[in-house]
Scaffold this motif. Sequence first.
Motif, PDB file in Angstrom:
ATOM      1  N   UNK A  27       6.052 -12.990  -1.053  1.00 15.12           N
ATOM      2  CA  UNK A  27       6.360 -14.268  -1.719  1.00 15.12           C
ATOM      3  C   UNK A  27       5.924 -14.289  -3.167  1.00 15.12           C
ATOM      4  N   UNK A  28       5.933 -13.139  -3.825  1.00 16.31           N
ATOM      5  CA  UNK A  28       5.555 -13.114  -5.246  1.00 16.31           C
ATOM      6  C   UNK A  28       6.787 -12.800  -6.085  1.00 16.31           C
ATOM      7  N   UNK A  29       7.827 -13.590  -5.874  1.00 14.53           N
ATOM      8  CA  UNK A  29       9.068 -13.312  -6.582  1.00 14.53           C
ATOM      9  C   UNK A  29       8.871 -13.392  -8.098  1.00 14.53           C
ATOM     10  N   UNK A  58       9.747  -4.504  -3.930  1.00 15.01           N
ATOM     11  CA  UNK A  58      10.092  -5.005  -2.598  1.00 15.01           C
ATOM     12  C   UNK A  58       8.854  -5.602  -1.933  1.00 15.01           C
ATOM     13  N   UNK A  59       7.717  -4.890  -2.074  1.00 18.77           N
ATOM     14  CA  UNK A  59       6.488  -5.389  -1.457  1.00 18.77           C
ATOM     15  C   UNK A  59       6.130  -6.751  -2.022  1.00 18.77           C
ATOM     16  N   UNK A  78       0.834  -1.206   0.000  1.00 18.84           N
ATOM     17  CA  UNK A  78       0.000   0.000   0.000  1.00 18.84           C
ATOM     18  C   UNK A  78       0.869   1.256   0.000  1.00 18.84           C
ATOM     19  N   UNK A  79       1.942   1.218   0.808  1.00 18.01           N
ATOM     20  CA  UNK A  79       2.855   2.375   0.792  1.00 18.01           C
ATOM     21  C   UNK A  79       3.453   2.545  -0.593  1.00 18.01           C
ATOM     22  N   UNK A  80       3.773   1.404  -1.229  1.00 19.05           N
ATOM     23  CA  UNK A  80       4.326   1.454  -2.577  1.00 19.05           C
ATOM     24  C   UNK A  80       3.357   2.121  -3.528  1.00 19.05           C
ATOM     25  N   UNK A  81       2.058   1.774  -3.388  1.00 20.13           N
ATOM     26  CA  UNK A  81       1.051   2.390  -4.254  1.00 20.13           C
ATOM     27  C   UNK A  81       1.007   3.895  -4.025  1.00 20.13           C
ATOM     28  N   UNK A  82       1.074   4.286  -2.750  1.00 18.72           N
ATOM     29  CA  UNK A  82       1.043   5.721  -2.444  1.00 18.72           C
ATOM     30  C   UNK A  82       2.215   6.419  -3.107  1.00 18.72           C
ATOM     31  N   UNK A  83       3.403   5.829  -2.955  1.00 23.49           N
ATOM     32  CA  UNK A  83       4.579   6.476  -3.548  1.00 23.49           C
ATOM     33  C   UNK A  83       4.468   6.506  -5.068  1.00 23.49           C
TER      34      UNK A  83
END
Lengths: 489, 662
Positions: free
Chosen positions: A416-418, A410-411, A335-340
């Motif tokens: 576990x979605x490598x 990173x998220x 979610x933080x990634x989406x915000x950024x």
Amino acid sequence: MEYILASPLISILFFSVFIPVVDGITKNRTTVFVLTLLGLIITGILAIYTLLIPVETIQALDSSKTITKNMIMFGGFSAYFDILFCLAGILVILASRNYLNREYGEYKEYYSLIVASICGMILIAHSNNLLVLFIGIETMSIPFYILAGFFRTNQKSIEASIKYFLLGAFSTGFLVYGIAMVYGATGSLDISIISSKIQTGQAIEIYLKIGLALLIIGLCFKVAIFPFHQWAPDVYDGSPTVVSAFMSTAGKAAALVGFIIIAKGFLPKNSFNEVSSLLNTNFKLILAILSAITMIIGNITALVQKNVKRMLAYSSVAHAGYLLMGIASNNQDGWSGIIFYSTAYLFMQIGAFIVVSVLERQTENFVTYEEYSGIHKSHPFLAAVMSMFMLSLAGIPPFAGFFGKYYLFVAAVKADLLWLTVIAVIASIISMYFYIGLILQMYFKEPLSKEPESDTGLAKITLVISAAGILFFGIFPQIIVNFTENLFK
Amino acid sequence: MYDLVIFIPLIPFLGFLITGLFGTKLKNETLIGTIASAAVGISFILSCILFYSLLNQHIENPVIVPVYTWISAGSFSVNISYQVDHLSVLFSLIVTGVGFLIHVYSIGYMHNDRSFARFFAYLNLFIFMMLNLVLSSNFLLTFLGWEGVGLCSYLLIGFWYDRKFEGTRIIWTGDAGNKAFIVNRIGDFGFIIAMFIIYVTFNSLEYQTVTELASGSYATYFNTGIMTAITLLLFLGCTGKSAQIPLAVWLPDAMAGPTPVSALIHAATMVTAGVYLVARTSVLFALSPVSMTVVAIVGVLTAFFAATIGLVQNDIKKVLAYSTVSQLGFMFIALGVGAFSAGVFHVMTHAFFKGLLFLGAGAVIHGLHEEQNIKRMGNLKSYMPTTYKTFLIATLAISGIPFFSGFFSKDEILWYAFSKGHWSLWLIGVTAALFTAFYMFRLLYLVFFGKERFDHHHIHPHEAPKTMTVPLQILAVLSAIGGFLGIPYALGFWFSSHPNMLENWLEPVFKNAQFIIYKTSTHIEIGHKIHIEEYILMLISVGVALLGIKLATDFYKKDELWTVPRKLATNNKRTFSLLYNKYKLDEFYFAAVVDPLMLAAKSFFWQVFDIKIIDGIVNGLGALTKDIGNYVRKIQTGIAQNYALLMMAGIIVIIAVIIFSS
């Protein structure tokens, strides 16, 4: 306290009613323009103020005693997105004046429609109830349908509008149906109640599953995720360019907040029973697969485009795929990634579309790659900022796009979605070709005999702010990151 | 108070932005020059303030001033932060102080150059990078500055990019810039690997953490093998930046740039970065006796060989360039024998007198309309009295004449080398000092004395303008008296028990390293006792300097025809040509490294491997992706019904998966 917290909502609601009224009374376009700008700035400032209110104060609010009856939530990421929407509105409106005047004439309704759609977006960001969410989505979408067809005499614009409306209506049906199913499964529309029922296993499993699937499908349409993405390239291509800039950034961000709200409530991280853990794993996988296909399809199709505006339209589908990674990860990093990423994306996508809008002339002149040859000689400023936007979209440091991708990747790895991350990296590599290709075209090809004119006007402000934004957040990414850590508590 | 350190690099950066972005619009040379000089001047004042507060306030540990965290992932974080301690402030003073004078000087020197603003933008950028290098609190930011000064050096060497320059396989000044950059990259590679090992070993790149970990538990946790690897790799970086053997070849060709650049970058500041790095990581070096020995040996060899090359050069700037290489060798001797503060002391005095020599040479070149060959000069004393006087002071200082600055620092180094039991280092060092005195006075006589050998009809020598001579005078004063900061105990015992002020100042920085060396070595502690040998050695080195001057006087001043040197050159043709061609080191590198690499690249890696295999794969993949794209594009029919159909199909699949997957 409640009124202070709700102030961005109240303010935008006031302006979205007040501006059409003024619009009707006065004939002066500048008045409406200035008023709109003022309204968005005021709303943005109020949102900044509410964002700074500590979480404890908001949590201390007794929801049963408030007049919104827990239908609306306050502060946190909602307030953050309010700021983002207002910013997008301001940037686009600044760039719109010259463009509209030049192309088909500036109609005052344009501003009312933009403010109305922002009102819908803010409602989405604050919704804690499926009905509020639905109303928000519709309040946002209907002005979009009109804006897409804003050039009434242009066939492409009308076609985009009709297409958008038809398919939008189609998808809204599923959204409503999904809401009904969820209501049937849990007996409530309140997201926090539904969430607790899911966690305690009090929901009827089959209705819940189908309802949730339909809800997600409805939202996928708004974000433009495969296989519900096909409207997006046509609409972004056909709409007035400034409208495309607005729809593809703020509209997407709004749909993503809706997504975050649904994912947070319906896909609980700590699985207490079989149903919720099933929901978690199944939906996570589906979203991850959709995300992977979306970014591959978006980038591959963008690769073969010869028209810059269409390239941006397709690449915006690919970026929807990247953003969906954050939802599929279903953790705080996501979610933080989406915000950024939404923040970075807002600057770079608006900037890129605005550059196109500045150069473009009626009937599609100066939109192809070929026509961008060597424009750094005639338009050094435009070529420079466009290169920055392209590098940022491609995800090259030190621009904000790089860190946006980095945090989303990173998220995904943490969730576990490598494999998804690997696909995302491959998709990004494909995208280099057409982003860098444009820079190549602008700087290293000989200019054509016919040079484009440019007509920047206030758009220059938009471009400078956007360029400064991606540079600033690329050099100081920790500012947003440190900030978002507290938003999801 | 110490937070001020942020502004020290920031202000020159602002100066760079202003002169770089708006320089062409400002048009006014005085204004541009003033802005750029003022930026560095303010930084100098700030450095002085920090210096003053450090002087009054005793601090045990360095003060770390964080600016911001660029990125943090897990335990790894990239911090932009500065460190205030005695070493960083001293270097900051040298960089900004000498830098400021050179900026002022450049206003006169670059007068009427068509790229005046660009020049000052580069200079300010250089100062910014150099300040990052010395003020950083971690290896990474130092590395940024390290690379940054490399970049600026490249930009400034090739500043007059359309002028020719003679050198081994060098035609344009840009080629010289390339050479400097590429040779430096080899050293940078060592620096990077060293950083990797440091991070793996200490889990940090902060100087403070690394120093504490290394000195706190020396010889218990960290084995000497790793320390040797780290320090040797770091030293490889230093040999690149500080032009030591085997990477010394770039510095003489770097003289292609404008002369103030040579003074600023290739004498006073950038080349001392290597010395700074060794001093900064003194604890790591102290833990590895092998590395210390390597540093000392490389230093002494460089000092000696560079001095011999300097004996026969005819280009005024090349003589000075080799003398710089040689003096840097002296600094590394000091570091290698564990006399860190003596090395830093020589950095400081060298910055004064070598900066002065280069600026003086610049004034000469300026006055003679770009003439650089000393055989075509002569008798400039009467035309350029100020330049002559200041040049004389610098020459006396570098030759080691008592009570000029160079005497104190060079003598301290030689005495440490001897007293730590390395008499061979001392012997070679003294020989190098003899050569130094000789070639410097040869230069002085050929330029300022004797017959006028330039073309009278076209060249009318004139004294440089005020903006150039005032910096010369200031530097001359510093060169003359700067040495009194480091009076050895043997000469100053009668007024103080610790007369070496510079050593006292740097004591907190080097105490850990000194402690380790003290523990591991068997030699007695020196410094605060009187050794009769010290006086004898001092007399010897003064005598040697005087001998060098005497020889130069006999050869070049008394004898206008230079009979002796001419005879020597003709009788020893091979030696002479070997020296004149710098031991053919350039040719050796070309034959041993560059040409084989080029051949392999052209015949195999480029034509076969790159074009056929790599390009084949890449283009194949690209074409494949494009084909897929063209195919996928066909799904986008533009017809809304088809879109709805695909949506419906998607919905059915998703719902089916959801229902049947449990």
